[in-house]
Write a protein that holds these residues in place. Structure first.
Motif, PDB file in Angstrom:
ATOM      1  N   LEU A 255       5.511  47.730  15.231  1.00 14.84           N
ATOM      2  CA  LEU A 255       7.117  48.365  15.992  1.00 14.84           C
ATOM      3  C   LEU A 255       7.078  49.558  15.161  1.00 14.84           C
ATOM      4  O   LEU A 255       7.108  50.488  16.180  1.00 14.84           O
ATOM      5  CB  LEU A 255       7.727  46.689  14.950  1.00 14.84           C
ATOM      6  CG  LEU A 255       9.269  47.275  15.575  1.00 14.84           C
ATOM      7  CD1 LEU A 255       9.490  46.983  16.812  1.00 14.84           C
ATOM      8  CD2 LEU A 255      10.034  46.187  14.479  1.00 14.84           C
ATOM      9  N   ASP A 256       6.991  49.681  14.265  1.00 19.04           N
ATOM     10  CA  ASP A 256       6.935  50.611  13.465  1.00 19.04           C
ATOM     11  C   ASP A 256       6.359  51.973  13.658  1.00 19.04           C
ATOM     12  O   ASP A 256       6.957  53.016  14.540  1.00 19.04           O
ATOM     13  CB  ASP A 256       6.899  50.769  12.131  1.00 19.04           C
ATOM     14  CG  ASP A 256       6.847  52.250  11.193  1.00 19.04           C
ATOM     15  OD1 ASP A 256       7.816  52.042  10.876  1.00 19.04           O
ATOM     16  OD2 ASP A 256       6.126  53.041  10.862  1.00 19.04           O
ATOM     17  N   GLN A 257       5.000  51.359  14.438  1.00 24.90           N
ATOM     18  CA  GLN A 257       4.735  52.608  15.104  1.00 24.90           C
ATOM     19  C   GLN A 257       5.184  52.743  16.755  1.00 24.90           C
ATOM     20  O   GLN A 257       5.019  53.610  16.828  1.00 24.90           O
ATOM     21  CB  GLN A 257       3.230  52.510  15.440  1.00 24.90           C
ATOM     22  CG  GLN A 257       2.153  52.413  14.005  1.00 24.90           C
ATOM     23  CD  GLN A 257       0.379  51.898  14.430  1.00 24.90           C
ATOM     24  OE1 GLN A 257       0.201  51.912  15.410  1.00 24.90           O
ATOM     25  NE2 GLN A 257       0.088  51.158  12.789  1.00 24.90           N
ATOM     26  N   LYS A 258       5.652  51.826  17.589  1.00 23.35           N
ATOM     27  CA  LYS A 258       6.095  51.898  18.932  1.00 23.35           C
ATOM     28  C   LYS A 258       7.607  52.677  18.758  1.00 23.35           C
ATOM     29  O   LYS A 258       8.203  52.634  20.140  1.00 23.35           O
ATOM     30  CB  LYS A 258       5.490  50.598  19.312  1.00 23.35           C
ATOM     31  CG  LYS A 258       3.979  50.081  19.495  1.00 23.35           C
ATOM     32  CD  LYS A 258       4.228  48.976  19.998  1.00 23.35           C
ATOM     33  CE  LYS A 258       2.392  48.305  20.134  1.00 23.35           C
ATOM     34  NZ  LYS A 258       1.844  46.929  20.632  1.00 23.35           N
ATOM     35  N   ASN A 259       8.329  51.800  18.368  1.00 21.45           N
ATOM     36  CA  ASN A 259       9.439  52.017  18.112  1.00 21.45           C
ATOM     37  C   ASN A 259       9.801  52.115  16.221  1.00 21.45           C
ATOM     38  O   ASN A 259      10.918  51.541  15.635  1.00 21.45           O
ATOM     39  CB  ASN A 259       9.963  50.707  18.112  1.00 21.45           C
ATOM     40  CG  ASN A 259      11.420  50.793  18.701  1.00 21.45           C
ATOM     41  OD1 ASN A 259      12.551  51.530  18.199  1.00 21.45           O
ATOM     42  ND2 ASN A 259      12.881  49.801  18.771  1.00 21.45           N
ATOM     43  N   LYS A 260       9.685  53.535  15.890  1.00 24.29           N
ATOM     44  CA  LYS A 260      10.190  53.945  14.580  1.00 24.29           C
ATOM     45  C   LYS A 260      11.488  53.522  14.716  1.00 24.29           C
ATOM     46  O   LYS A 260      12.411  53.715  13.432  1.00 24.29           O
ATOM     47  CB  LYS A 260       9.770  55.203  14.888  1.00 24.29           C
ATOM     48  CG  LYS A 260       9.996  56.084  13.169  1.00 24.29           C
ATOM     49  CD  LYS A 260       8.645  55.421  12.221  1.00 24.29           C
ATOM     50  CE  LYS A 260       7.665  56.469  12.492  1.00 24.29           C
ATOM     51  NZ  LYS A 260       6.536  55.420  11.898  1.00 24.29           N
ATOM     52  N   GLU A 261      12.113  54.263  16.069  1.00 26.07           N
ATOM     53  CA  GLU A 261      13.413  53.988  15.394  1.00 26.07           C
ATOM     54  C   GLU A 261      13.902  52.704  14.961  1.00 26.07           C
ATOM     55  O   GLU A 261      15.031  52.773  14.137  1.00 26.07           O
ATOM     56  CB  GLU A 261      14.402  55.103  16.436  1.00 26.07           C
ATOM     57  CG  GLU A 261      16.079  54.306  16.175  1.00 26.07           C
ATOM     58  CD  GLU A 261      16.516  55.022  17.916  1.00 26.07           C
ATOM     59  OE1 GLU A 261      17.935  54.407  18.200  1.00 26.07           O
ATOM     60  OE2 GLU A 261      16.025  55.250  18.798  1.00 26.07           O
ATOM     61  N   GLN A 262      13.639  51.635  15.676  1.00 26.66           N
ATOM     62  CA  GLN A 262      14.149  50.620  15.344  1.00 26.66           C
ATOM     63  C   GLN A 262      13.411  49.532  13.927  1.00 26.66           C
ATOM     64  O   GLN A 262      14.239  48.781  12.850  1.00 26.66           O
ATOM     65  CB  GLN A 262      13.351  49.298  16.018  1.00 26.66           C
ATOM     66  CG  GLN A 262      13.834  47.337  15.802  1.00 26.66           C
ATOM     67  CD  GLN A 262      15.003  47.440  15.935  1.00 26.66           C
ATOM     68  OE1 GLN A 262      16.012  47.856  16.987  1.00 26.66           O
ATOM     69  NE2 GLN A 262      15.993  46.802  14.810  1.00 26.66           N
ATOM     70  N   SER A 263      12.208  50.421  13.198  1.00 33.62           N
ATOM     71  CA  SER A 263      12.046  50.114  12.019  1.00 33.62           C
ATOM     72  C   SER A 263      12.652  50.451  11.374  1.00 33.62           C
ATOM     73  O   SER A 263      13.160  49.473  10.022  1.00 33.62           O
ATOM     74  CB  SER A 263      10.675  50.817  11.699  1.00 33.62           C
ATOM     75  OG  SER A 263      10.498  50.470  10.436  1.00 33.62           O
ATOM     76  N   ILE A 264      13.205  51.911  11.063  1.00 35.63           N
ATOM     77  CA  ILE A 264      13.805  52.528  10.489  1.00 35.63           C
ATOM     78  C   ILE A 264      15.043  51.539  10.371  1.00 35.63           C
ATOM     79  O   ILE A 264      16.368  51.228   8.739  1.00 35.63           O
ATOM     80  CB  ILE A 264      14.289  53.794  10.776  1.00 35.63           C
ATOM     81  CG1 ILE A 264      13.043  54.916  10.589  1.00 35.63           C
ATOM     82  CG2 ILE A 264      15.687  54.532   9.791  1.00 35.63           C
ATOM     83  CD1 ILE A 264      13.451  56.066  10.716  1.00 35.63           C
ATOM     84  N   LYS A 265      16.008  50.971  11.513  1.00 31.69           N
ATOM     85  CA  LYS A 265      17.281  50.497  10.947  1.00 31.69           C
ATOM     86  C   LYS A 265      17.480  49.345  10.321  1.00 31.69           C
ATOM     87  O   LYS A 265      17.329  48.564   9.498  1.00 31.69           O
ATOM     88  CB  LYS A 265      17.519  50.112  12.526  1.00 31.69           C
ATOM     89  CG  LYS A 265      18.821  49.084  12.836  1.00 31.69           C
ATOM     90  CD  LYS A 265      19.165  48.983  14.460  1.00 31.69           C
ATOM     91  CE  LYS A 265      20.677  48.015  14.868  1.00 31.69           C
ATOM     92  NZ  LYS A 265      21.016  47.740  15.993  1.00 31.69           N
ATOM     93  N   ASP A 266      15.844  48.620  10.609  1.00 35.51           N
ATOM     94  CA  ASP A 266      15.567  47.249   9.771  1.00 35.51           C
ATOM     95  C   ASP A 266      15.197  47.312   8.336  1.00 35.51           C
ATOM     96  O   ASP A 266      16.228  46.678   7.915  1.00 35.51           O
ATOM     97  CB  ASP A 266      14.320  46.997  10.389  1.00 35.51           C
ATOM     98  CG  ASP A 266      14.121  46.076  11.678  1.00 35.51           C
ATOM     99  OD1 ASP A 266      15.634  46.647  12.183  1.00 35.51           O
ATOM    100  OD2 ASP A 266      13.132  45.383  12.600  1.00 35.51           O
ATOM    101  N   ILE A 267      14.728  48.545   7.930  1.00 36.16           N
ATOM    102  CA  ILE A 267      14.454  49.537   7.071  1.00 36.16           C
ATOM    103  C   ILE A 267      16.189  49.325   6.067  1.00 36.16           C
ATOM    104  O   ILE A 267      16.188  48.680   5.157  1.00 36.16           O
ATOM    105  CB  ILE A 267      14.340  49.985   6.533  1.00 36.16           C
ATOM    106  CG1 ILE A 267      12.594  49.731   6.934  1.00 36.16           C
ATOM    107  CG2 ILE A 267      14.181  51.141   5.259  1.00 36.16           C
ATOM    108  CD1 ILE A 267      11.393  50.995   6.941  1.00 36.16           C
ATOM    109  N   SER A 268      17.237  49.836   6.952  1.00 41.69           N
ATOM    110  CA  SER A 268      18.516  50.544   6.592  1.00 41.69           C
ATOM    111  C   SER A 268      19.220  48.941   5.567  1.00 41.69           C
ATOM    112  O   SER A 268      20.347  48.744   5.200  1.00 41.69           O
ATOM    113  CB  SER A 268      19.259  50.998   7.328  1.00 41.69           C
ATOM    114  OG  SER A 268      19.532  50.373   8.436  1.00 41.69           O
TER     115      SER A 268
END
Length: 344
Positions: A255-268
């Motif tokens: 997911l992080d590789q394909k959709n970095k924006e979503q990954s960052i949102k999850d982390i936040s």
């Protein structure tokens, strides 16, 4: 009676039917194996240090629950030292922790194996000094009070940074503090510097400056990483659960590789920080693709070397009495679970 030959169309239909039958049988067998394991284990206890790697995304996206099919209990720790204590007691089944405490744990006879790489540590762990300390280089830290969580990757990096600057451990005053305690000591003015990770590091740089970091040390061959380990007895009895645990981490990595924006949102959201802070922290770590982890550069060979080099350094520093052999560390790095996770 003359036998009728099957037409090509009939042969193709029969082959498809056979393939579907085999596939269905294998699927039922896989589900049966999972059900059999799940009867033994109703809950898996996963340790976390809230490190910025696929674990955070797997938790936010509920990949653990979806893959494992049983109750998942997340147990939080402040340091790898605490993780080792929990693993030794059998109070958790698997966890992330740094390469330094991993080397120490195996060196002290803890019965667990490295099964995955959470991340390679970069600028997210750094040595920061207070602005009013009048220090502009590591060599100028002589006589200063430096806080660091002992037996952590930051501890290992700090000792190497001091050595490279021509300083001995005795040239400074080291304080063993957990990250949150470091922040409190910093605000009170009890320490001059600290080697620590985010999010605490983010607070310290507000009135401090970074002298060096794990990214710079890595370029000089001093590599630190956050690893994922599983207790051997648990993995032996619950192989399928361990494989599915890794599948969840791979999903998060993908997911992080394909959709970095979503990954960052999850982390936040997991860390309760802004997305800009999450992005900054994410950039401080290197996440390694599951297939790439099997190469000699990582689990295939080099991680065992990293653990051995770490243990040798700790022995030199007097932190451990004996450094295990390279073969011993290789025996504690298992790729079979990751290989199976990638095949399924």
């Amino acid at each position: 009676m003359k036998e009728r030959k099957l037409s090509i169309r009939e042969i193709i239909v029969l082959l498809i039917a056979v393939i579907l039958l085999i596939s269905a049988t294998a699927c039922r067998a896989s589900k049966a194996d999972q059900t059999k394991e799940n009867k033994k284990v109703k809950e898996i206890k996963i340790g976390t240090m809230d490190l910025v790697n696929p674990d955070l995304v797997a938790r936010k996206e509920k990949y653990y629950e979806k893959q494992l099919g049983i109750k998942v209990k997340i147990v939080k720790f402040d340091s790898g030292k605490d993780v080792n204590t929990a693993l030794a007691a059998g109070s958790i089944d698997a966890s992330e922790l740094g390469s330094n405490p991993t080397a120490l744990g195996i060196g002290n006879g803890l019965n667990y194996d490295v099964i995955y790489i959470g991340d390679i540590i970069g600028s997210a762990e750094s040595l920061v000094v207070k602005n009013n300390a009048n220090v502009n280089s590591v060599s100028q830290l002589k006589g200063k009070k430096i806080a660091v969580p002992f037996a952590s990757t930051s501890h290992y990096s700090l000792l190497n940074a001091l050595k490279q600057a021509g300083l001995k451990e005795s040239d400074v005053k080291l304080l063993d503090l957990e990250p949150n305690d470091i922040h409190a000591a910093w605000k009170r003015g009890d320490i001059d510097a600290a080697y620590v990770w985010y999010p605490v590091l983010n607070n310290l740089v507000k009135d401090g400056k970074i002298l060096t970091g794990s990214d710079k040390l890595a370029k000089q061959g001093i590599i630190t990483a956050d690893l994922v380990v599983a207790r051997r007895d648990f993995a032996k009895s619950n192989k399928n659960l361990v494989v599915r645990y890794i599948k969840a981490l791979n999903q998060a990595n993908d997911l992080d590789q394909k959709n970095k924006e979503q990954s960052i949102k999850d982390i936040s959201e997991i860390l309760n920080i802004s997305e800009s802070d999450a992005k900054f922290q994410r950039n401080g770590f290197e996440w390694i693709d599951g297939k790439k982890q099997l190469s000699k550069e990582y689990l295939g060979e080099n991680i065992a070397n990293v653990l051995k080099n770490t243990a040798d350094f700790l022995k030199e520093q007097g932190s451990i009495k004996k450094s295990p052999t390279l073969k011993e560390y290789k025996d504690h790095v298992q790729t079979k679970y990751l290989k199976e996770a990638l095949e399924k």
